[in-house]
Enzyme design. Structure first.
Site, PDB file in Angstrom:
ATOM      1  N   PRO A  93      41.388  14.592 101.145  1.00  0.00           N
ATOM      2  CA  PRO A  93      41.058  15.896 100.554  1.00  0.00           C
ATOM      3  C   PRO A  93      42.317  16.693 100.210  1.00  0.00           C
ATOM      4  CG  PRO A  93      39.682  15.461 102.476  1.00  0.00           C
ATOM      5  CD  PRO A  93      40.718  14.379 102.439  1.00  0.00           C
TER       6      PRO A  93
ATOM      7  N   PHE B 246      52.139   7.197  99.072  1.00  0.00           N
ATOM      8  CA  PHE B 246      51.115   7.800  98.214  1.00  0.00           C
ATOM      9  C   PHE B 246      51.623   7.859  96.770  1.00  0.00           C
ATOM     10  CE2 PHE B 246      49.787  10.339 102.171  1.00  0.00           C
ATOM     11  CZ  PHE B 246      48.953   9.321 102.594  1.00  0.00           C
ATOM     12  N   PRO B 247      52.118   6.751  96.210  1.00  0.00           N
ATOM     13  CA  PRO B 247      52.701   6.796  94.865  1.00  0.00           C
ATOM     14  C   PRO B 247      51.689   7.132  93.769  1.00  0.00           C
ATOM     15  CG  PRO B 247      52.418   4.524  95.575  1.00  0.00           C
ATOM     16  CD  PRO B 247      52.147   5.386  96.769  1.00  0.00           C
ATOM     17  N   LEU B 248      50.412   6.952  94.068  1.00  0.00           N
ATOM     18  CA  LEU B 248      49.375   7.288  93.085  1.00  0.00           C
ATOM     19  C   LEU B 248      48.457   8.377  93.615  1.00  0.00           C
ATOM     20  CD1 LEU B 248      48.486   3.689  91.860  1.00  0.00           C
ATOM     21  CD2 LEU B 248      49.894   5.391  90.695  1.00  0.00           C
ATOM     22  N   GLY B 249      48.908   9.101  94.628  1.00  0.00           N
ATOM     23  CA  GLY B 249      48.046  10.083  95.256  1.00  0.00           C
ATOM     24  C   GLY B 249      47.171   9.405  96.289  1.00  0.00           C
TER      25      GLY B 249
ATOM     26  N   TYR C 210      49.458  -0.557 111.945  1.00  0.00           N
ATOM     27  CA  TYR C 210      48.481  -0.840 110.902  1.00  0.00           C
ATOM     28  C   TYR C 210      47.499  -1.862 111.462  1.00  0.00           C
ATOM     29  CZ  TYR C 210      51.631   1.323 107.432  1.00  0.00           C
ATOM     30  OH  TYR C 210      52.439   2.187 106.724  1.00  0.00           O
TER      31      TYR C 210
END
Length: 292
Positions: A217, A210-213, A59
Site C-alpha cells: 500500500p 523495488f525497481p518497479l515499485g 528469504y
C-alpha cells in the site's frame, strides 16, 4: 545501456542480475509454489549470462539459499552470490530485527552453510531503523560496520555492503569499505537520488530494490504508469522492461536484481538490458506523474 558490466567486490558482473526473494512461497515464506520452476528459473538465469544473484537466509526462511544450492552448486567461478543479514523471521512471517554484531556474524555463517561455500563475495548489512524496532533492538551503526569488517578480515567475506540506509550512513559505510548500497529507488520513487550519485562518484555499486515499485500500500507500481505504457508501445517493449531500462540509464554503477518465479518473466527482465532509450524519451518518463 552504456556499459554491460560493473565491478562488484572486484568481480565484473552483468548489470542485470537476479534477486531470489520471489522464489519462496507467498509472503517470502515456505517452499515455492512450483519447485521445478524455481530451479529452472535459477538455471535459466545463469544460461542467459546472469552472474550476480542476490539472496538471504531470511528469504523463506532458508528457502532461497537452499534452492540456489540445489540448482547451481558447484558454482561457476564467475558467479557472484550476494546475501544479506540483519533480520530473522517468525513463524507467522513477521520480520524480526537481528542487528547485534554477534547476530550479524552468526547469520553470515548460516548463509555460508546453506549455500555450501567457505566464503561469499559480498554480504549486505540490512539496517533496521530505531523507530521501527525500538531502542532495545537497535545497535550503533559503527559497531555493526565493525562486525562486517571483521568478517572480511577473518576471510568469510570478500567485502560487505549495506542496505536500507540514509545518505549519511551510506557515506560512513563506504568510508569503512562498503562496496555496494541497496536502497529503494525506481522511476516513481526517486528520493534516494543523492545516495545513487554518491555511489557513482565513489565507484560503489548502487542496487535499487523495488525497481518497479511494489504491491505494498502506498507504493505506486512503475508498470501502471501511463507514460511507461506509452513508451513501451513505441519501443516494442514491455512496461517492466521500460522501468528497468530507465534505471540502467541513471548510472553505470546501477546493478539490477529484479526477481521472479517465472522463466518467461525472467527472460523478459534480462532483455531489458537491450532496450535502447533516448535522452528525450527518458526525460519524458521523468515528467509530471500521469498514472493510469
Amino acid at each position: 545501456m552504456t556499459n554491460q558490466t560493473f565491478s562488484l567486490a572486484g568481480h565484473d558482473v552483468h548489470r542485470v542480475g537476479f534477486g531470489a526473494m520471489q522464489l519462496p512461497g507467498p509472503g517470502v515464506m515456505g517452499p515455492p509454489r512450483d519447485h521445478d520452476e524455481a530451479i529452472a528459473v535459477l538455471r535459466r538465469a545463469v544460461e542467459l549470462g546472469v552472474n550476480h544473484i542476490d539472496t538471504a537466509a531470511f528469504y523463506g526462511p532458508n528457502v532461497s539459499n537452499e534452492l540456489i544450492r540445489e540448482a547451481l552448486h558447484p558454482y561457476t567461478d564467475d558467479l557472484v552470490l550476494v546475501s544479506k543479514v540483519g533480520a530473522h523471521r517468525d513463524d507467522a512471517g513477521g520480520w524480526l530485527p537481528a542487528q547485534r554484531p554477534e547476530q550479524l556474524k552468526e547469520d553470515v555463517r548460516t548463509n555460508l552453510d546453506q549455500l555450501g561455500v567457505d566464503r561469499l563475495p559480498v554480504v549486505n548489512l540490512r539496517v533496521m531503523p530505531k523507530d521501527e524496532i525500538g531502542e532495545e533492538n537497535h545497535h550503533p551503526f559503527e559497531e555493526q560496520l565493525g562486525a562486517m569488517q571483521e568478517l572480511v578480515s577473518d576471510g568469510l567475506l570478500e567485502a560487505f555492503g549495506v542496505s536500507n540506509v540514509s545518505q549519511a550512513q551510506a557515506r560512513t559505510a563506504i568510508d569503512a569499505g562498503a562496496v555496494c548500497v541497496q536502497n529503494a529507488y525506481n522511476l516513481l520513487q526517486r528520493d534516494d537520488e543523492a545516495t545513487l550519485r554518491l555511489c557513482a562518484e565513489r565507484g560503489v555499486a548502487y542496487v535499487p530494490f523495488f525497481p518497479l515499485g511494489s504491491a505494498f500500500p502506498g507504493m505506486p507500481k512503475v508498470t501502471d504508469d501511463a507514460r511507461v505504457h506509452s513508451l513501451a508501445e513505441q519501443l516494442g517493449a514491455t512496461p517492466s522492461q521500460i522501468g528497468l531500462a530507465w534505471l540502467l540509464r541513471q548510472s553505470d554503477a546501477v546493478l539490477l536484481i529484479p526477481g521472479t518465479s517465472s522463466v518467461a518473466h525472467l527472460e523478459e527482465n534480462i532483455a531489458a538490458g537491450r532496450v535502447v532509450m533516448s535522452d528525450t524519451e527518458s526525460a519524458e518518463l521523468e515528467g509530471p506523474l500521469a498514472s493510469e
